[in-house]
Design a protein around this motif. Structure first.
Motif, PDB file in Angstrom:
ATOM      1  N   LYS A  72       0.829  -1.206   0.000  1.00 42.71           N
ATOM      2  CA  LYS A  72       0.000   0.000   0.000  1.00 42.71           C
ATOM      3  C   LYS A  72       0.861   1.253   0.000  1.00 42.71           C
ATOM      4  N   SER A  73       2.015   1.173   0.657  1.00 40.65           N
ATOM      5  CA  SER A  73       2.951   2.306   0.655  1.00 40.65           C
ATOM      6  C   SER A  73       3.477   2.563  -0.757  1.00 40.65           C
ATOM      7  N   ARG A  74       3.745   1.499  -1.499  1.00 42.66           N
ATOM      8  CA  ARG A  74       4.212   1.647  -2.888  1.00 42.66           C
ATOM      9  C   ARG A  74       3.118   2.320  -3.734  1.00 42.66           C
ATOM     10  N   ILE A  75       1.898   1.861  -3.578  1.00 42.57           N
ATOM     11  CA  ILE A  75       0.784   2.430  -4.340  1.00 42.57           C
ATOM     12  C   ILE A  75       0.579   3.903  -3.968  1.00 42.57           C
ATOM     13  N   LYS A  76       0.691   4.177  -2.675  1.00 42.02           N
ATOM     14  CA  LYS A  76       0.521   5.562  -2.211  1.00 42.02           C
ATOM     15  C   LYS A  76       1.595   6.462  -2.814  1.00 42.02           C
ATOM     16  N   ALA A  77       2.841   5.986  -2.850  1.00 39.14           N
ATOM     17  CA  ALA A  77       3.925   6.768  -3.449  1.00 39.14           C
ATOM     18  C   ALA A  77       3.701   6.963  -4.941  1.00 39.14           C
ATOM     19  N   SER A  78       3.194   5.943  -5.595  1.00 29.90           N
ATOM     20  CA  SER A  78       2.900   6.047  -7.025  1.00 29.90           C
ATOM     21  C   SER A  78       1.877   7.140  -7.292  1.00 29.90           C
ATOM     22  N   HIS A  79       0.823   7.181  -6.504  1.00 28.90           N
ATOM     23  CA  HIS A  79      -0.200   8.219  -6.665  1.00 28.90           C
ATOM     24  C   HIS A  79       0.353   9.594  -6.309  1.00 28.90           C
ATOM     25  N   PHE A  80       1.140   9.654  -5.238  1.00 26.94           N
ATOM     26  CA  PHE A  80       1.690  10.927  -4.767  1.00 26.94           C
ATOM     27  C   PHE A  80       2.549  11.594  -5.840  1.00 26.94           C
ATOM     28  N   PHE A  81       3.318  10.781  -6.564  1.00 27.20           N
ATOM     29  CA  PHE A  81       4.241  11.317  -7.562  1.00 27.20           C
ATOM     30  C   PHE A  81       3.715  11.220  -8.996  1.00 27.20           C
ATOM     31  N   GLY A  82       2.494  10.788  -9.167  1.00 27.42           N
ATOM     32  CA  GLY A  82       1.931  10.724 -10.513  1.00 27.42           C
ATOM     33  C   GLY A  82       2.629   9.736 -11.408  1.00 27.42           C
ATOM     34  N   SER A  83       3.043   8.598 -10.829  1.00 31.46           N
ATOM     35  CA  SER A  83       3.684   7.559 -11.632  1.00 31.46           C
ATOM     36  C   SER A  83       2.638   6.821 -12.450  1.00 31.46           C
ATOM     37  N   PRO A  84       2.970   6.418 -13.680  1.00 28.52           N
ATOM     38  CA  PRO A  84       2.003   5.682 -14.506  1.00 28.52           C
ATOM     39  C   PRO A  84       1.566   4.358 -13.899  1.00 28.52           C
ATOM     40  N   CYS A  85       2.464   3.697 -13.127  1.00 25.83           N
ATOM     41  CA  CYS A  85       2.065   2.436 -12.493  1.00 25.83           C
ATOM     42  C   CYS A  85       2.925   2.188 -11.265  1.00 25.83           C
ATOM     43  N   ALA A  86       2.358   1.489 -10.285  1.00 24.25           N
ATOM     44  CA  ALA A  86       3.032   1.283  -9.009  1.00 24.25           C
ATOM     45  C   ALA A  86       4.272   0.401  -9.143  1.00 24.25           C
ATOM     46  N   LYS A  87       4.252  -0.569 -10.065  1.00 22.31           N
ATOM     47  CA  LYS A  87       5.407  -1.463 -10.153  1.00 22.31           C
ATOM     48  C   LYS A  87       6.638  -0.789 -10.749  1.00 22.31           C
ATOM     49  N   SER A  88       6.489   0.454 -11.191  1.00 25.55           N
ATOM     50  CA  SER A  88       7.639   1.241 -11.638  1.00 25.55           C
ATOM     51  C   SER A  88       8.318   1.974 -10.488  1.00 25.55           C
ATOM     52  N   MET A  89       7.758   1.811  -9.272  1.00 25.92           N
ATOM     53  CA  MET A  89       8.314   2.459  -8.085  1.00 25.92           C
ATOM     54  C   MET A  89       9.076   1.406  -7.276  1.00 25.92           C
ATOM     55  N   ILE A  90      10.393   1.503  -7.282  1.00 23.93           N
ATOM     56  CA  ILE A  90      11.262   0.504  -6.656  1.00 23.93           C
ATOM     57  C   ILE A  90      11.760   1.032  -5.320  1.00 23.93           C
ATOM     58  N   PHE A  91      11.557   0.269  -4.246  1.00 19.10           N
ATOM     59  CA  PHE A  91      12.074   0.672  -2.945  1.00 19.10           C
ATOM     60  C   PHE A  91      13.579   0.396  -2.856  1.00 19.10           C
TER      61      PHE A  91
END
Length: 414
Positions: A72-91
């Motif tokens: 959920k944190s990954r999804i939240k960061a994706s929305h916060f930064f306007g990323s096209p998809c959550a799996k593009s956000m790597i911790f």
């Protein structure tokens, strides 16, 4: 919405504490790391007290719940930064690791002898050293975008600096030394014209600006949670999905594999492929609370408040005399960071005396030694602001700098 920094301060326990010499803490080192609101502290503690389990592996409830919170944190960061998809956000562990991931995983696979890597002369060491290492390993060439006197990028020769030999351009979105907010759109456009990739070091910008990764049209974006009111040891790398899919893993180990035989392995899908091992689960979950807090304040409101504080501080500092302030005079092009030097006083002496007054600033080269060498100075004093910075904090800074000047004036007369 106009922010009330006095009300916001009440959410940060450390900001009501006293320093060892009994002075109220005036925290002006947000460029290095921000303070944490109670919600982040409590949320991180709650994980350890009630939700602690490893993620992605267990079939029992506690593990599945921790996994759900983590993702959920990954999804939240994706929305916060306007990323096209959550799996593009790597911790990752921070912006530094994010940049190293690109340099080592993408860079080793795509940069060859004679290729060019474009940086700027004012990069943080975290966005300089990894590319030096890659260039030395591959026989690539480093090229640099110069800066103007006002510390904005000099784009007059951009077409020759970024050319058909350029493989990647890696520059900062906002300077950690001067707070200069760079016009990166022409750089991104030019790089894409010649088929090059662009990485933005967003360690400072992500903390203070409304960043939309889709509209930026950038290939990679790196940032850290600890500068965004979140825990230390957590960062993220955004990458275009198709680029990340094609990248080989950087670290091998658990959770990043699909199948392992004795002599060969196949790798998991994104984002797991680039997230080997047990991550900082508590920190990632704590970051979600920080994103909630920042969303409640509004990034546009934070920036507006910082600009008001910065304008006030610049006016007060300029009245001091004997002070040199680095960075642009255009408030529309700078964030809440002011670097300065006092005539005849080493930055370390300034920092030590201010510390006695309870004022925390950063002094030194700020991990930007090439920039300091360009300016022919050992370092600067840096005051950096955030949503909880008040005009009284600035007044305390200025009064203490008056004390510094008085002390060194007496010394000079002996």
């Amino acid at each position: 919405m106009k922010l009330d920094p006095y009300r916001i301060k009440e959410d940060f326990p450390i900001l009501s504490t006293l320093t060892p010499n009994g002075k109220p803490l005036v925290y002006l080192d947000n460029g290095a790391s921000s303070q944490k609101p109670k919600s982040v502290i409590d949320g991180t503690s709650k994980y350890y007290e009630e939700e602690n389990a490893n993620i992605h592996r267990g079939i029992y409830h506690l593990s599945q719940h921790a996994t759900e919170l983590f993702e959920k944190s990954r999804i939240k960061a994706s929305h916060f930064f306007g990323s096209p998809c959550a799996k593009s956000m790597i911790f990752t562990r921070g912006a530094t690791e994010s940049i190293n991931l690109v340099a080592q995983a993408w860079g080793r696979a795509n940069v060859s002898e004679g290729d060019e890597i474009v940086l700027s002369v004012q990069e943080h060491h975290s966005n300089l050293v990894p590319w030096q290492m890659l260039a030395q390993e591959k026989g690539a060439i480093l090229r640099f975008i110069p800066i103007k006197e006002d510390t904005t990028y000099d784009l007059s020769n951009l077409d020759s600096i970024i050319n058909r030999r350029t493989k990647i351009v890696a520059v900062s979105h906002m300077s950690n030394v001067t707070g200069t907010i760079h016009d990166v759109k022409p750089i991104i456009t030019r790089a894409h014209q010649v088929g090059a990739k662009v990485l933005l070091d967003g360690a400072q910008a992500a903390s203070h600006l409304k960043v939309n990764l889709t509209s930026l049209d950038v290939d990679f974006y790196a940032f850290s949670a600890h500068k965004m009111m979140g825990p230390t040891g957590v960062g993220m790398l955004y990458g275009r999905e198709e680029i990340l899919e094609a990248m080989p893993p950087w670290l091998g180990g658990g959770d990043m594999i699909e199948n392992v035989d004795l002599e060969i392995s196949t790798y998991a899908n994104l984002p797991a492929k680039l997230e080997a091992g047990t991550p900082n689960i508590a920190g990632v979950i704590g970051f979600a609370y920080a994103l909630d807090y920042l969303t409640k304040l509004g990034m546009e409101n934070i920036h507006e408040h910082e600009m008001e504080i910065t304008e006030y501080a610049l006016t007060k500092l300029n009245r001091l005399g004997g002070i040199t302030i680095y960075g642009t005079d255009d408030l529309d092009k700078r964030g809440g960071v002011i670097s300065f030097t006092l005539e005849g006083v080493h930055p370390h002496d300034v920092g030590s005396i201010l510390d006695e007054e309870g004022i925390a600033i950063r002094v030194g080269h700020h991990c930007c030694q090439p920039l300091m060498k360009l300016w022919k100075i050992p370092g600067t004093c840096r005051a950096s602001f955030y949503a909880y910075t008040t005009k009284e904090d600035v007044d305390s800074l200025v009064a203490s700098l008056e004390k510094v000047k008085s002390i060194f004036s007496r010394v000079a007369k002996r």
